[in-house]
Design a protein around this motif. Structure first.
Motif, PDB file in Angstrom:
ATOM      1  N   MET A   1      14.846 -19.705 -65.380  1.00  0.00           N
ATOM      2  CA  MET A   1      14.251 -18.886 -64.331  1.00  0.00           C
ATOM      3  C   MET A   1      14.721 -19.412 -62.984  1.00  0.00           C
ATOM      4  N   ALA A   2      15.103 -18.529 -62.085  1.00  0.00           N
ATOM      5  CA  ALA A   2      15.658 -18.928 -60.802  1.00  0.00           C
ATOM      6  C   ALA A   2      14.617 -19.028 -59.701  1.00  0.00           C
ATOM      7  N   GLU A   3      13.404 -18.686 -59.983  1.00  0.00           N
ATOM      8  CA  GLU A   3      12.371 -18.686 -58.958  1.00  0.00           C
ATOM      9  C   GLU A   3      12.058 -20.118 -58.539  1.00  0.00           C
ATOM     10  N   THR A   4      12.041 -20.384 -57.225  1.00  0.00           N
ATOM     11  CA  THR A   4      11.848 -21.742 -56.756  1.00  0.00           C
ATOM     12  C   THR A   4      10.490 -21.953 -56.117  1.00  0.00           C
ATOM     13  N   SER A   5       9.820 -20.929 -55.724  1.00  0.00           N
ATOM     14  CA  SER A   5       8.514 -21.033 -55.087  1.00  0.00           C
ATOM     15  C   SER A   5       7.449 -21.398 -56.118  1.00  0.00           C
ATOM     16  N   THR A   6       6.443 -22.161 -55.674  1.00  0.00           N
ATOM     17  CA  THR A   6       5.338 -22.478 -56.578  1.00  0.00           C
ATOM     18  C   THR A   6       4.346 -21.324 -56.630  1.00  0.00           C
ATOM     19  N   GLU A   7       4.438 -20.422 -55.658  1.00  0.00           N
ATOM     20  CA  GLU A   7       3.582 -19.238 -55.676  1.00  0.00           C
ATOM     21  C   GLU A   7       4.212 -18.184 -56.568  1.00  0.00           C
ATOM     22  N   LYS A   8       3.359 -17.411 -57.204  1.00  0.00           N
ATOM     23  CA  LYS A   8       3.849 -16.352 -58.081  1.00  0.00           C
ATOM     24  C   LYS A   8       3.855 -15.021 -57.340  1.00  0.00           C
ATOM     25  N   PRO A   9       4.794 -14.147 -57.699  1.00  0.00           N
ATOM     26  CA  PRO A   9       4.736 -12.788 -57.159  1.00  0.00           C
ATOM     27  C   PRO A   9       3.546 -12.059 -57.772  1.00  0.00           C
ATOM     28  N   THR A  10       3.139 -10.983 -57.137  1.00  0.00           N
ATOM     29  CA  THR A  10       2.060 -10.151 -57.651  1.00  0.00           C
ATOM     30  C   THR A  10       2.639  -8.801 -58.029  1.00  0.00           C
ATOM     31  N   LEU A  11       2.378  -8.393 -59.265  1.00  0.00           N
ATOM     32  CA  LEU A  11       2.849  -7.105 -59.753  1.00  0.00           C
ATOM     33  C   LEU A  11       1.676  -6.153 -59.838  1.00  0.00           C
ATOM     34  N   PHE A  12       1.786  -5.037 -59.146  1.00  0.00           N
ATOM     35  CA  PHE A  12       0.763  -3.994 -59.158  1.00  0.00           C
ATOM     36  C   PHE A  12       1.204  -2.933 -60.151  1.00  0.00           C
ATOM     37  N   VAL A  13       0.354  -2.656 -61.138  1.00  0.00           N
ATOM     38  CA  VAL A  13       0.677  -1.705 -62.205  1.00  0.00           C
ATOM     39  C   VAL A  13      -0.467  -0.717 -62.376  1.00  0.00           C
ATOM     40  N   CYS A  14      -0.222   0.294 -63.209  1.00  0.00           N
ATOM     41  CA  CYS A  14      -1.271   1.266 -63.502  1.00  0.00           C
ATOM     42  C   CYS A  14      -2.073   0.811 -64.716  1.00  0.00           C
ATOM     43  N   HIS A  15      -3.059   1.586 -65.061  1.00  0.00           N
ATOM     44  CA  HIS A  15      -3.934   1.238 -66.184  1.00  0.00           C
ATOM     45  C   HIS A  15      -3.209   1.255 -67.525  1.00  0.00           C
ATOM     46  N   GLY A  16      -2.061   1.937 -67.609  1.00  0.00           N
ATOM     47  CA  GLY A  16      -1.293   1.973 -68.851  1.00  0.00           C
ATOM     48  C   GLY A  16      -0.773   0.600 -69.212  1.00  0.00           C
ATOM     49  N   ASP A  17      -0.451  -0.175 -68.204  1.00  0.00           N
ATOM     50  CA  ASP A  17      -0.138  -1.583 -68.327  1.00  0.00           C
ATOM     51  C   ASP A  17       0.884  -1.847 -69.425  1.00  0.00           C
ATOM     52  N   GLU A  18       0.740  -2.922 -70.149  1.00  0.00           N
ATOM     53  CA  GLU A  18       1.689  -3.293 -71.194  1.00  0.00           C
ATOM     54  C   GLU A  18       1.469  -2.505 -72.481  1.00  0.00           C
ATOM     55  N   GLY A  19       0.350  -1.826 -72.591  1.00  0.00           N
ATOM     56  CA  GLY A  19       0.061  -1.058 -73.790  1.00  0.00           C
ATOM     57  C   GLY A  19       0.548   0.369 -73.724  1.00  0.00           C
ATOM     58  N   GLY A  20       1.191   0.729 -72.639  1.00  0.00           N
ATOM     59  CA  GLY A  20       1.678   2.088 -72.476  1.00  0.00           C
ATOM     60  C   GLY A  20       2.889   2.371 -73.344  1.00  0.00           C
ATOM     61  N   ILE A  21       3.374   3.585 -73.241  1.00  0.00           N
ATOM     62  CA  ILE A  21       4.555   3.966 -74.017  1.00  0.00           C
ATOM     63  C   ILE A  21       5.752   3.115 -73.583  1.00  0.00           C
ATOM     64  N   ALA A  22       6.714   2.943 -74.482  1.00  0.00           N
ATOM     65  CA  ALA A  22       7.839   2.033 -74.244  1.00  0.00           C
ATOM     66  C   ALA A  22       8.624   2.340 -72.971  1.00  0.00           C
ATOM     67  N   MET A  23       8.745   3.593 -72.606  1.00  0.00           N
ATOM     68  CA  MET A  23       9.536   3.942 -71.421  1.00  0.00           C
ATOM     69  C   MET A  23       8.716   3.985 -70.130  1.00  0.00           C
ATOM     70  N   HIS A  24       7.437   3.647 -70.210  1.00  0.00           N
ATOM     71  CA  HIS A  24       6.592   3.680 -69.016  1.00  0.00           C
ATOM     72  C   HIS A  24       7.073   2.633 -68.020  1.00  0.00           C
ATOM     73  N   PRO A  25       7.228   2.994 -66.748  1.00  0.00           N
ATOM     74  CA  PRO A  25       7.748   2.063 -65.750  1.00  0.00           C
ATOM     75  C   PRO A  25       6.976   0.744 -65.650  1.00  0.00           C
ATOM     76  N   CYS A  26       5.651   0.801 -65.685  1.00  0.00           N
ATOM     77  CA  CYS A  26       4.869  -0.433 -65.564  1.00  0.00           C
ATOM     78  C   CYS A  26       5.130  -1.361 -66.745  1.00  0.00           C
ATOM     79  N   ARG A  27       5.243  -0.789 -67.917  1.00  0.00           N
ATOM     80  CA  ARG A  27       5.531  -1.603 -69.108  1.00  0.00           C
ATOM     81  C   ARG A  27       6.953  -2.166 -69.056  1.00  0.00           C
ATOM     82  N   ARG A  28       7.917  -1.358 -68.669  1.00  0.00           N
ATOM     83  CA  ARG A  28       9.314  -1.811 -68.610  1.00  0.00           C
ATOM     84  C   ARG A  28       9.486  -2.985 -67.652  1.00  0.00           C
TER      85      ARG A  28
END
Length: 96
Positions: A1-28
């Motif tokens: 992993m190339a990330e050097t900061s100790t802080e993590k980015p924040t990802l804003f997603v919809c309720h479909g989240d990781e359980g959504g259909i395979a092609m859903h943008p939030c899941r991808r």
């Protein structure tokens, strides 16, 4: 992993989240970040339909935090905001 900061980015997603259909943008985006080993904080910022008048609640909190109403949106620790799936996936690809 190339990330050097100790802080993590924040990802804003919809309720479909990781359980959504395979092609859903939030899941991808989440699958790509997992595959790249990028740790992140997640905020479920959208509920209901992607069609505005069918949504439950608003995206005011998302807009206040990122300046965008688009999901998924990634906010980096330095305050940079990346909206749209392709742009986020491009960023993820550069972290490897």
């Amino acid at each position: 992993m190339a990330e050097t900061s100790t802080e993590k980015p924040t990802l804003f997603v919809c309720h479909g989240d990781e359980g959504g259909i395979a092609m859903h943008p939030c899941r991808r985006v989440q699958e790509a970040m997992h595959a790249a080993g990028i740790e992140y904080d997640k905020v479920i910022a959208g509920h209901g339909s992607p069609i505005p008048f069918l949504r439950k609640g608003s995206r005011d909190e998302l807009c206040e935090a990122t300046g965008s109403e688009k999901l998924p949106t990634l906010k980096l620790p330095d305050g940079t905001v990346i909206s749209h799936t392709r742009a986020i996936l491009d960023w993820v690809g550069r972290q490897k």
